[in-house]
Structures are given as structure tokens and as C-alpha cells.
Design an enzyme around this catalytic site. Structure first.
Site, PDB file in Angstrom:
ATOM      1  N   CYS A   1      -3.807  -0.927  -2.148  1.00 23.69           N
ATOM      2  CA  CYS A   1      -4.071   0.476  -2.482  1.00 23.69           C
ATOM      3  C   CYS A   1      -4.996   0.577  -3.701  1.00 23.69           C
ATOM      4  O   CYS A   1      -4.685   0.051  -4.775  1.00 23.69           O
ATOM      5  CB  CYS A   1      -2.745   1.162  -2.779  1.00 23.69           C
ATOM      6  SG  CYS A   1      -2.921   2.896  -3.198  1.00 23.69           S
ATOM      7  N   ASN A   2      -6.110   1.253  -3.531  1.00 20.81           N
ATOM      8  CA  ASN A   2      -7.052   1.430  -4.651  1.00 20.81           C
ATOM      9  C   ASN A   2      -6.432   2.229  -5.784  1.00 20.81           C
ATOM     10  O   ASN A   2      -6.662   1.950  -6.958  1.00 20.81           O
ATOM     11  CB  ASN A   2      -8.312   2.139  -4.176  1.00 20.81           C
ATOM     12  CG  ASN A   2      -9.216   1.247  -3.362  1.00 20.81           C
ATOM     13  OD1 ASN A   2     -10.241   0.786  -3.834  1.00 20.81           O
ATOM     14  ND2 ASN A   2      -8.836   0.980  -2.122  1.00 20.81           N
TER      15      ASN A   2
ATOM     16  N   TYR B   1      -0.523   8.590  -2.576  1.00 23.30           N
ATOM     17  CA  TYR B   1      -0.429   8.300  -4.009  1.00 23.30           C
ATOM     18  C   TYR B   1      -1.636   8.905  -4.753  1.00 23.30           C
ATOM     19  O   TYR B   1      -1.573   9.134  -5.946  1.00 23.30           O
ATOM     20  CB  TYR B   1      -0.456   6.787  -4.254  1.00 23.30           C
ATOM     21  CG  TYR B   1       0.834   6.049  -3.982  1.00 23.30           C
ATOM     22  CD1 TYR B   1       1.893   6.610  -3.264  1.00 23.30           C
ATOM     23  CD2 TYR B   1       0.983   4.740  -4.464  1.00 23.30           C
ATOM     24  CE1 TYR B   1       3.052   5.884  -3.019  1.00 23.30           C
ATOM     25  CE2 TYR B   1       2.147   4.021  -4.228  1.00 23.30           C
ATOM     26  CZ  TYR B   1       3.176   4.592  -3.505  1.00 23.30           C
ATOM     27  OH  TYR B   1       4.316   3.877  -3.279  1.00 23.30           O
ATOM     28  N   GLY B   2      -2.726   9.099  -4.025  1.00 21.19           N
ATOM     29  CA  GLY B   2      -3.993   9.496  -4.656  1.00 21.19           C
ATOM     30  C   GLY B   2      -3.968  10.844  -5.336  1.00 21.19           C
ATOM     31  O   GLY B   2      -4.848  11.165  -6.132  1.00 21.19           O
TER      32      GLY B   2
ATOM     33  N   GLU C   1      -6.450   9.273   9.198  1.00 21.56           N
ATOM     34  CA  GLU C   1      -5.133   9.098   9.835  1.00 21.56           C
ATOM     35  C   GLU C   1      -5.066   9.832  11.171  1.00 21.56           C
ATOM     36  O   GLU C   1      -4.362   9.410  12.083  1.00 21.56           O
ATOM     37  CB  GLU C   1      -4.017   9.554   8.892  1.00 21.56           C
ATOM     38  CG  GLU C   1      -3.956   8.669   7.669  1.00 21.56           C
ATOM     39  CD  GLU C   1      -2.585   8.522   7.054  1.00 21.56           C
ATOM     40  OE1 GLU C   1      -1.636   9.192   7.512  1.00 21.56           O
ATOM     41  OE2 GLU C   1      -2.467   7.730   6.099  1.00 21.56           O
TER      42      GLU C   1
ATOM     43  N   ASP D   1       0.855  -1.191   0.000  1.00 21.68           N
ATOM     44  CA  ASP D   1       0.000   0.000   0.000  1.00 21.68           C
ATOM     45  C   ASP D   1       0.890   1.240   0.000  1.00 21.68           C
ATOM     46  O   ASP D   1       2.080   1.171   0.314  1.00 21.68           O
ATOM     47  CB  ASP D   1      -0.920   0.017   1.232  1.00 21.68           C
ATOM     48  CG  ASP D   1      -1.837   1.241   1.236  1.00 21.68           C
ATOM     49  OD1 ASP D   1      -2.522   1.473   0.219  1.00 21.68           O
ATOM     50  OD2 ASP D   1      -1.838   2.000   2.217  1.00 21.68           O
ATOM     51  N   SER D   2       0.276   2.372  -0.314  1.00 22.34           N
ATOM     52  CA  SER D   2       1.015   3.635  -0.304  1.00 22.34           C
ATOM     53  C   SER D   2       1.449   4.007   1.115  1.00 22.34           C
ATOM     54  O   SER D   2       2.321   4.854   1.293  1.00 22.34           O
ATOM     55  CB  SER D   2       0.140   4.742  -0.889  1.00 22.34           C
ATOM     56  OG  SER D   2      -1.093   4.795  -0.186  1.00 22.34           O
TER      57      SER D   2
ATOM     58  N   CYS E   1     -11.270   3.167  -1.254  1.00 23.59           N
ATOM     59  CA  CYS E   1     -10.014   3.693  -0.728  1.00 23.59           C
ATOM     60  C   CYS E   1      -9.715   2.983   0.587  1.00 23.59           C
ATOM     61  O   CYS E   1     -10.646   2.724   1.368  1.00 23.59           O
ATOM     62  CB  CYS E   1     -10.137   5.203  -0.506  1.00 23.59           C
ATOM     63  SG  CYS E   1      -8.693   5.944   0.275  1.00 23.59           S
ATOM     64  N   THR E   2      -8.443   2.698   0.800  1.00 28.14           N
ATOM     65  CA  THR E   2      -8.051   1.985   2.027  1.00 28.14           C
ATOM     66  C   THR E   2      -8.478   2.711   3.295  1.00 28.14           C
ATOM     67  O   THR E   2      -8.659   2.086   4.336  1.00 28.14           O
ATOM     68  CB  THR E   2      -6.518   1.845   2.075  1.00 28.14           C
ATOM     69  OG1 THR E   2      -5.940   3.138   1.838  1.00 28.14           O
ATOM     70  CG2 THR E   2      -6.022   0.851   1.047  1.00 28.14           C
ATOM     71  N   HIS E   3      -8.606   4.040   3.217  1.00 33.16           N
ATOM     72  CA  HIS E   3      -8.865   4.831   4.419  1.00 33.16           C
ATOM     73  C   HIS E   3     -10.349   5.011   4.741  1.00 33.16           C
ATOM     74  O   HIS E   3     -10.687   5.696   5.695  1.00 33.16           O
ATOM     75  CB  HIS E   3      -8.240   6.223   4.268  1.00 33.16           C
ATOM     76  CG  HIS E   3      -6.756   6.234   4.421  1.00 33.16           C
ATOM     77  ND1 HIS E   3      -5.928   5.573   3.545  1.00 33.16           N
ATOM     78  CD2 HIS E   3      -5.956   6.815   5.350  1.00 33.16           C
ATOM     79  CE1 HIS E   3      -4.668   5.769   3.927  1.00 33.16           C
ATOM     80  NE2 HIS E   3      -4.661   6.521   5.010  1.00 33.16           N
TER      81      HIS E   3
END
Ligand code: DGL
Length: 288
Positions: free
Chosen positions: A81-82, A50-51, A165, A18-19, A197-199
Site C-alpha cells: 500500500c502506497n 486508507y487513502g 475496483e 495492503d489496505s 497507488c496500488t489501484h
């Protein structure tokens, strides 16, 4: 470099990339569904996000990350990571033809097509993921295979990554941002929403509150773990695997925030020296 043995039928550990920290929301499901699997995780915390970056930059970073993971005798790589899954799967497959590499877009798209009743699917993600059109393509392909009709509505939500985060996913600020981002999708009367998205999984409760019970939420990371668990199965479904994390910057920060994303204690994260990424030796590119 240490070698990590897997207890699944498949040779080698599972590499996850992942980023940064976000991919731990995917590892959370991998650990739950494939508890016997040894996982080696790389989070590129030096270069996240990265997005907001160009496709060619993301592809280059992805290449380097997978090269790094191949040192660990990994039998397969999951791109958590999407943004990377949206723009780099083809270049990764070309660069590493012998290594099975899977992203999170297709499993998320398939799960959404299975879940939708009215065929109106919303997708939220980073600017890079949304601009790529990857989810639209994957949803249309899955819908065609299933013989159903769908319409896709997308929305970039760049401010959600820092909110997650900071641990502010249930704050008034987060709810205000979510209302702002979701309003155009609500006007389109979506009945399914892909958290692309991972978040975004940490926002699940707030999302459900705003969208109501009529809208189904699809976590692409969870859909990916489910698909992998079906494909691998065997011994990896039980037993005690392991998780070893590497990051390209500030392991302490990764450990502190990562615990929340993983949903359990996270061991020590190891720092990867960055002198193997000599950007200054690269020729100036033509990309804008
Ligand atoms: N991991 C990224 C994704 O899922 C989010 C963070 C970033 O922008 O790098 O798209």
C-alpha cells in the site's frame, strides 16, 4: 496457524500487506519475478480505503496488520500500500525491529529518477500519499544519490480507486477523470509519471493514450518486486511458490475483484475474525 515454508534462500514466507485488494497488483509482479516464494497476503478489506484517513489511523492499522502477519513465520514484509508506505514505515520499523519491512515509495522513486530525461517527474496517488510528501522526499534523495536534478509535481486522484475496483478502468468515465487529474501535470510538461497507488496499474493503457509515448510510466509495485528479486534471487526465482490470502471482510468480493488485479485465478481468501481489533477499548485520542 499454519506455517508456510519458503523455497528461497531466505527463511520464512514473504508477508504482503495492503489496505484491501489493490496490493494484488504488486503480488502479480512478485509472483512473476519470485515464483518460488511463498506469499502470505493480508488485505484489510473491512477498513479500506486508507487513502482518505489520518496518518495516525493508518499507522495503527498498519501495526495491527503486520502483527497479524508475524503469526505466519514471515521472514520479510512488503507493504504494498502506497499510503501506508508513505506514512508508517518509520513506526513499523520501530515496532518490529527484527523484521525487514519494505515499502513501495523508494523503489518507485528510484525507478523514476533512472527513467526521467528532463528531470520532470509527476506523481499520482491517494490524498494521504500526496499530502505526506513522501514521494517528493524519496525522489529528491534518489536524485541526489544519482547526481541529477529533478522537479516533482504531484496530484491526488481519489476517484480512481473505486473506478478500478468496479472494473471501469477503460470506460469513458475513467478517461474523463484521468484527463481532469492529468491536465495540471501535463501543463508542467512531466516526462515521467509514477503510478503511486496500488489501484493505478489497471489504468496504464488509458494513461499512455492520454499522455502519449513521451511520458514514461513507473509502476511502484513493479519496481519494488524488481528490487526484491535482485536482493533475494536464488531459488525463489524458480519453482512453484504459493499465495495464501487473508482479508478482514467479504472474502467473496476479494476473490472476484482480486482475479483482475492479480491477472490470474485467485484461490480462496480466508476471513480474519475482527475481535482482535478492539477499537472500543481504546482511549479517545487527541488527533484531529
Ligand atoms: N492501497 C492504497 C494505496 O496504494 C489505495 C486504496 C486505499 O486508499 O486504501 O495507496
Amino acid at each position: 496457524m499454519s506455517r508456510t515454508a519458503s523455497r528461497s534462500g531466505e527463511r520464512g514466507a514473504l508477508g504482503v500487506f495492503d489496505s484491501g485488494i489493490g496490493g494484488l497488483t504488486v503480488v502479480r509482479h512478485l509472483r512473476r519475478l519470485l515464483p518460488g516464494k511463498a506469499i502470505v497476503y493480508f488485505g484489510d478489506s473491512a477498513r479500506v480505503p486508507y487513502g482518505t484517513k489520518s496518518d495516525s489511523t493508518v499507522r495503527r492499522f498498519a501495526d495491527e496488520a503486520v502483527s497479524f502477519l508475524t503469526q505466519f513465520d514471515v521472514g520479510r514484509v512488503v507493504v504494498a500500500c502506497n499510503t501506508v508506505s508513505a506514512v508508517a514505515m518509520r513506526s513499523l520499523a520501530k515496532r518490529f525491529p527484527a523484521l525487514p519491512i519494505e515499502g513501495v515509495i523508494e523503489p518507485g522513486a528510484e525507478a523514476a529518477v533512472r527513467a526521467t530525461r528532463a528531470g520532470r517527474i509527476g506523481v499520482i496517488g491517494t490524498r494521504g500519499t500526496i499530502a505526506s510528501g513522501a514521494y517528493e522526499r524519496a525522489i529528491q534523495a534518489a536524485a541526489k544519490r544519482a547526481g541529477v536534478r529533478t522537479r516533482v509535481f504531484t496530484q491526488a486522484c481519489p476517484l480512481l480507486v473505486p473506478l478500478a475496483e468496479e472494473g471501469l478502468e477503460n470506460s469513458a468515465a475513467a478517461r474523463a477523470m484521468l484527463r481532469h487529474y492529468l491536465e495540471p501535470l501535463q501543463r508542467k510538461k512531466i516526462d515521467t509519471l509514477i503510478l503511486g497507488c496500488t489501484h493505478y496499474p489497471p489504468f496504464r493503457r488509458s494513461l499512455a493514450k492520454i499522455l502519449g509515448p513521451r511520458v514514461r510510466l513507473i509502476d511502484s509495485g513493479e519496481a519494488t518486486a524488481r528490487r526484491l528479486a535482485r536482493a533475494l534471487g536464488g531459488e525463489a526465482r524458480s519453482g512453484r511458490g504459493s499465495l495464501r490470502c487473508y482479508v478482514s471482510d467479504i472474502p467473496l468480493q476479494f476473490e472476484a475483484i482480486g482475479k483482475r488485479f492479480l491477472g490470474q485465478r485467485l484461490g480462496r481468501a480466508r476471513l480474519v475474525a475482527q475481535d482482535d481489533l478492539p477499537w472500543f477499548e481504546r482511549r479517545p485520542g487527541r488527533d484531529r
